[in-house]
Every structure is written in C-alpha cells, then in structure tokens.
Design a protein around this motif. Structure first.
Motif, PDB file in Angstrom:
ATOM      1  N   VAL A  40       0.860  -1.182   0.000  1.00 11.90           N
ATOM      2  CA  VAL A  40       0.000   0.000   0.000  1.00 11.90           C
ATOM      3  C   VAL A  40       0.900   1.237   0.000  1.00 11.90           C
ATOM      4  O   VAL A  40       2.090   1.146   0.308  1.00 11.90           O
ATOM      5  N   PRO A  41       0.351   2.417  -0.321  1.00 13.52           N
ATOM      6  CA  PRO A  41       1.149   3.642  -0.187  1.00 13.52           C
ATOM      7  C   PRO A  41       1.340   3.979   1.279  1.00 13.52           C
ATOM      8  O   PRO A  41       0.584   3.520   2.151  1.00 13.52           O
ATOM      9  N   ILE A  42       2.340   4.789   1.570  1.00 16.11           N
ATOM     10  CA  ILE A  42       2.622   5.165   2.945  1.00 16.11           C
ATOM     11  C   ILE A  42       3.039   6.629   2.979  1.00 16.11           C
ATOM     12  O   ILE A  42       3.733   7.105   2.078  1.00 16.11           O
ATOM     13  N   LEU A  43       2.586   7.356   3.993  1.00 16.81           N
ATOM     14  CA  LEU A  43       2.850   8.793   4.106  1.00 16.81           C
ATOM     15  C   LEU A  43       3.905   9.061   5.174  1.00 16.81           C
ATOM     16  O   LEU A  43       3.698   8.786   6.354  1.00 16.81           O
ATOM     17  N   PHE A  44       5.063   9.593   4.726  1.00 12.30           N
ATOM     18  CA  PHE A  44       6.111  10.070   5.623  1.00 12.30           C
ATOM     19  C   PHE A  44       6.093  11.595   5.585  1.00 12.30           C
ATOM     20  O   PHE A  44       5.776  12.192   4.561  1.00 12.30           O
ATOM     21  N   PHE A  45       6.485  12.242   6.703  1.00  9.72           N
ATOM     22  CA  PHE A  45       6.525  13.702   6.694  1.00  9.72           C
ATOM     23  C   PHE A  45       7.390  14.228   7.828  1.00  9.72           C
ATOM     24  O   PHE A  45       7.648  13.538   8.818  1.00  9.72           O
ATOM     25  N   THR A  46       7.877  15.444   7.652  1.00 10.05           N
ATOM     26  CA  THR A  46       8.586  16.153   8.706  1.00 10.05           C
ATOM     27  C   THR A  46       7.828  17.434   9.008  1.00 10.05           C
ATOM     28  O   THR A  46       7.112  17.960   8.146  1.00 10.05           O
ATOM     29  N   VAL A  47       8.000  17.946  10.215  1.00  7.44           N
ATOM     30  CA  VAL A  47       7.387  19.204  10.635  1.00  7.44           C
ATOM     31  C   VAL A  47       8.470  20.021  11.318  1.00  7.44           C
ATOM     32  O   VAL A  47       9.105  19.552  12.267  1.00  7.44           O
ATOM     33  N   SER A  48       8.700  21.241  10.846  1.00  4.90           N
ATOM     34  CA  SER A  48       9.775  22.051  11.405  1.00  4.90           C
ATOM     35  C   SER A  48       9.385  23.522  11.447  1.00  4.90           C
ATOM     36  O   SER A  48       8.471  23.967  10.741  1.00  4.90           O
ATOM     37  N   THR A  49      10.078  24.272  12.296  1.00  2.00           N
ATOM     38  CA  THR A  49       9.910  25.721  12.324  1.00  2.00           C
ATOM     39  C   THR A  49      10.723  26.303  11.175  1.00  2.00           C
ATOM     40  O   THR A  49      11.538  25.610  10.555  1.00  2.00           O
ATOM     41  N   LEU A  50      10.530  27.603  10.900  1.00  5.37           N
ATOM     42  CA  LEU A  50      11.233  28.212   9.773  1.00  5.37           C
ATOM     43  C   LEU A  50      12.730  28.343  10.009  1.00  5.37           C
ATOM     44  O   LEU A  50      13.489  28.556   9.054  1.00  5.37           O
ATOM     45  N   ASP A  51      13.176  28.204  11.252  1.00  8.88           N
ATOM     46  CA  ASP A  51      14.615  28.235  11.508  1.00  8.88           C
ATOM     47  C   ASP A  51      15.233  26.843  11.439  1.00  8.88           C
ATOM     48  O   ASP A  51      16.417  26.656  11.742  1.00  8.88           O
ATOM     49  N   GLY A  52      14.431  25.850  11.029  1.00 11.71           N
ATOM     50  CA  GLY A  52      14.963  24.510  10.801  1.00 11.71           C
ATOM     51  C   GLY A  52      14.822  23.536  11.944  1.00 11.71           C
ATOM     52  O   GLY A  52      15.212  22.370  11.815  1.00 11.71           O
ATOM     53  N   ARG A  53      14.254  23.941  13.068  1.00 13.60           N
ATOM     54  CA  ARG A  53      14.111  23.027  14.206  1.00 13.60           C
ATOM     55  C   ARG A  53      12.961  22.067  13.967  1.00 13.60           C
ATOM     56  O   ARG A  53      11.829  22.478  13.723  1.00 13.60           O
ATOM     57  N   LEU A  54      13.261  20.772  14.044  1.00 12.41           N
ATOM     58  CA  LEU A  54      12.232  19.757  13.859  1.00 12.41           C
ATOM     59  C   LEU A  54      11.382  19.628  15.114  1.00 12.41           C
ATOM     60  O   LEU A  54      11.908  19.632  16.228  1.00 12.41           O
ATOM     61  N   LEU A  55      10.073  19.507  14.929  1.00 14.32           N
ATOM     62  CA  LEU A  55       9.179  19.324  16.069  1.00 14.32           C
ATOM     63  C   LEU A  55       9.302  17.904  16.592  1.00 14.32           C
ATOM     64  O   LEU A  55       9.554  16.957  15.830  1.00 14.32           O
ATOM     65  N   SER A  56       9.143  17.745  17.886  1.00 17.88           N
ATOM     66  CA  SER A  56       9.146  16.413  18.488  1.00 17.88           C
ATOM     67  C   SER A  56       7.792  15.749  18.238  1.00 17.88           C
ATOM     68  O   SER A  56       6.824  16.393  17.826  1.00 17.88           O
ATOM     69  N   LEU A  57       7.734  14.442  18.531  1.00 14.31           N
ATOM     70  CA  LEU A  57       6.475  13.725  18.359  1.00 14.31           C
ATOM     71  C   LEU A  57       5.399  14.302  19.279  1.00 14.31           C
ATOM     72  O   LEU A  57       4.235  14.431  18.878  1.00 14.31           O
ATOM     73  N   GLU A  58       5.783  14.684  20.483  1.00 16.21           N
ATOM     74  CA  GLU A  58       4.828  15.288  21.418  1.00 16.21           C
ATOM     75  C   GLU A  58       4.301  16.614  20.879  1.00 16.21           C
ATOM     76  O   GLU A  58       3.093  16.897  20.958  1.00 16.21           O
ATOM     77  N   GLU A  59       5.189  17.440  20.319  1.00 22.03           N
ATOM     78  CA  GLU A  59       4.765  18.716  19.738  1.00 22.03           C
ATOM     79  C   GLU A  59       3.861  18.484  18.544  1.00 22.03           C
ATOM     80  O   GLU A  59       2.899  19.230  18.322  1.00 22.03           O
ATOM     81  N   LEU A  60       4.169  17.464  17.758  1.00 20.65           N
ATOM     82  CA  LEU A  60       3.332  17.157  16.603  1.00 20.65           C
ATOM     83  C   LEU A  60       1.920  16.784  17.035  1.00 20.65           C
ATOM     84  O   LEU A  60       0.936  17.254  16.443  1.00 20.65           O
ATOM     85  N   ILE A 118      14.202   5.532   2.152  1.00 22.90           N
ATOM     86  CA  ILE A 118      15.063   5.926   1.039  1.00 22.90           C
ATOM     87  C   ILE A 118      16.154   6.887   1.495  1.00 22.90           C
ATOM     88  O   ILE A 118      17.328   6.733   1.146  1.00 22.90           O
ATOM     89  N   LEU A 119      15.792   7.880   2.309  1.00 23.00           N
ATOM     90  CA  LEU A 119      16.734   8.910   2.723  1.00 23.00           C
ATOM     91  C   LEU A 119      17.535   8.542   3.968  1.00 23.00           C
ATOM     92  O   LEU A 119      18.583   9.122   4.236  1.00 23.00           O
ATOM     93  N   GLY A 120      17.035   7.594   4.758  1.00 34.21           N
ATOM     94  CA  GLY A 120      17.732   7.191   5.963  1.00 34.21           C
ATOM     95  C   GLY A 120      17.717   8.233   7.062  1.00 34.21           C
ATOM     96  O   GLY A 120      18.587   8.236   7.939  1.00 34.21           O
ATOM     97  N   GLN A 121      16.749   9.140   7.045  1.00 29.96           N
ATOM     98  CA  GLN A 121      16.643  10.207   8.028  1.00 29.96           C
ATOM     99  C   GLN A 121      15.363  10.009   8.852  1.00 29.96           C
ATOM    100  O   GLN A 121      14.405   9.392   8.377  1.00 29.96           O
ATOM    101  N   PRO A 122      15.318  10.529  10.088  1.00 34.57           N
ATOM    102  CA  PRO A 122      14.104  10.370  10.904  1.00 34.57           C
ATOM    103  C   PRO A 122      12.942  11.182  10.341  1.00 34.57           C
ATOM    104  O   PRO A 122      13.072  12.372  10.069  1.00 34.57           O
ATOM    105  N   PHE A 123      11.823  10.527  10.144  1.00 29.12           N
ATOM    106  CA  PHE A 123      10.600  11.146   9.647  1.00 29.12           C
ATOM    107  C   PHE A 123       9.439  10.665  10.501  1.00 29.12           C
ATOM    108  O   PHE A 123       9.486   9.584  11.095  1.00 29.12           O
TER     109      PHE A 123
END
Length: 233
Positions: A125-145, A172-177
C-alpha cells in the motif's frame, strides 16, 4: 488512463477475494501509474506536488506546505505555500514597526510540513512520511506534533490499537521522519474499493487514500482531484 489501469488490477483482486485468496492491495506498478496521474493533475492546478527520484531507481511524491500553528494573521496571508513567498512577505513589510511585528508573528506562528508518499512493499500500500519544522529549521518532536493535530483526528488516531502516528527512519533517505503507519490502510480502503466495484466506478487509489489520511496531519487534497477522477470513468 492511469485510473483505468489501476482499477483493472483491483477488479482482478476482487475476484480473487471472492475465492478467499486475496484482499484489496496495491501493486507497485499501479502505485507508480496512480502517482503519475495524480502529479499530472497537481501540475494542472499548481498544487505543489512533484516526483523525487533517488539514484534512478527509487522515488516518491513530495510536497512542502507552510501551515499556521495559530491563526493570528488574516487568513489570506496563510495561503502562501513556500519559503520564498513568506520571505517576500517579510522583506516587503519591514520598513515600519507594525510590519516588523507582523513579520515576527509570521516567523513564530508558521511551521513547515514536508510530505513524502512512498510505496510500502511489505504492506503493498502507499505510505505517508513527513517532517514538521519551524522556519529556523528546528524539527518538532512527536509530542509537539500531537499538539498540532485537531482533537477530532487525534481521537480517531488514538482509537487504533497500534502507534498509528509514529517516528521512523525514511526508507530511502535514511533520516528520521514521522509516518502514518500503513497497518490499517487495507482495512479502511477495502469498503471504499468494494463500493466502487459494485458501482462499476474506476478510482485512483492514491487520490482516495490521501483524501482519507491526509487531513489527519494537515494535508488537504483539493476536491478537483476527485472530480477529475470521476470524469475519467
């Protein structure tokens, strides 16, 4: 054409399902065909989706969107969809104190979502990966999400017995999403496909699936995708 090919495969599967040997899944070839048609419509309406290929072998659909964390600015300002638009908004308005305050408000209240749609060979099946970050590049934690998700969708996600919304390495990218786990995809897609089969309607699996899961993580699919889908039948 893509919707017809994808649905013809679903038709074969539904026949097998009647024999108790198969369920409603999506093979990889049909996934790519569905993505192709999806991207064609995205280009037509300037919806921002694109295809990213890695080493000429693997690839995924991608879209980036700026979304307000809190609605403290007029709605029309939140229609901007990329960093260039926001930067332009700020640069054009920094001459006076009021505009500078507005710019700071934008920087504090907007977050950047980057969505990737991949194919899961394990779940078919298809799968949805995503990142969420502030404009200064800080990634949000799972709790913040979790705090950004609408209460109605949060309740729905928490009703499922597994961690539907979780964090894993991008295959594919090997990065946390972040990802919406595909373990329930076949479960909620089955009745949709069965109904379409009964009504002899061809559907684009990606359009239908993304329309269901996307809003849970602030990803909206314009109604024109569904209208284009219906027009192709």
């Amino acid at each position: 054409m893509m919707a017809e090919v994808a649905w013809s495969r679903r038709g074969k599967m539904s026949h097998k399902e009647e024999l108790g040997t198969c369920s409603f899944y999506l093979d990889e070839e049909s996934f790519h065909i569905c993505c192709q048609v999806f991207l064609q419509h995205s280009n037509m309406i300037s919806d921002g989706w694109s295809w990213t290929e890695v080493k000429g072998v693997e690839g995924y659909m991608k879209k980036t969107v700026l979304i307000p964390r809190r609605c403290s600015l007029p709605n029309q300002l939140w229609q901007q969809k990329n960093d260039e638009d926001i930067d332009s908004l700020i640069e054009d308005q920094v001459d006076d104190d009021a505009s500078t305050a507005c710019a700071v408000c934008v920087m504090q209240d907007v977050i950047l979502y980057e969505y990737h749609v991949l194919y899961s060979s394990s779940y078919q099946v298809p799968i949805l990966f995503f990142t969420v970050s502030t404009l200064d590049g800080r990634l949000l934690s799972l709790e913040e999400l979790w705090n950004t998700i609408h209460p109605a969708y949060k309740k729905q996600l928490l009703q499922w017995p597994w961690d539907t919304l979780t964090q894993q390495e991008h295959p594919i990218l090997g990065q946390p999403f972040f990802m919406l786990h595909p373990c329930h995809t076949e479960e909620f897609m089955r009745p949709v496909l069965q109904m379409a089969n009964a009504e002899k309607r061809r559907i684009n699996y990606i359009v239908t699936w993304l329309s269901i899961v996307g809003p849970m993580v602030k990803l909206e699919v314009p109604i024109s995708y569904c209208m284009a889908e219906a027009a192709s039948t």
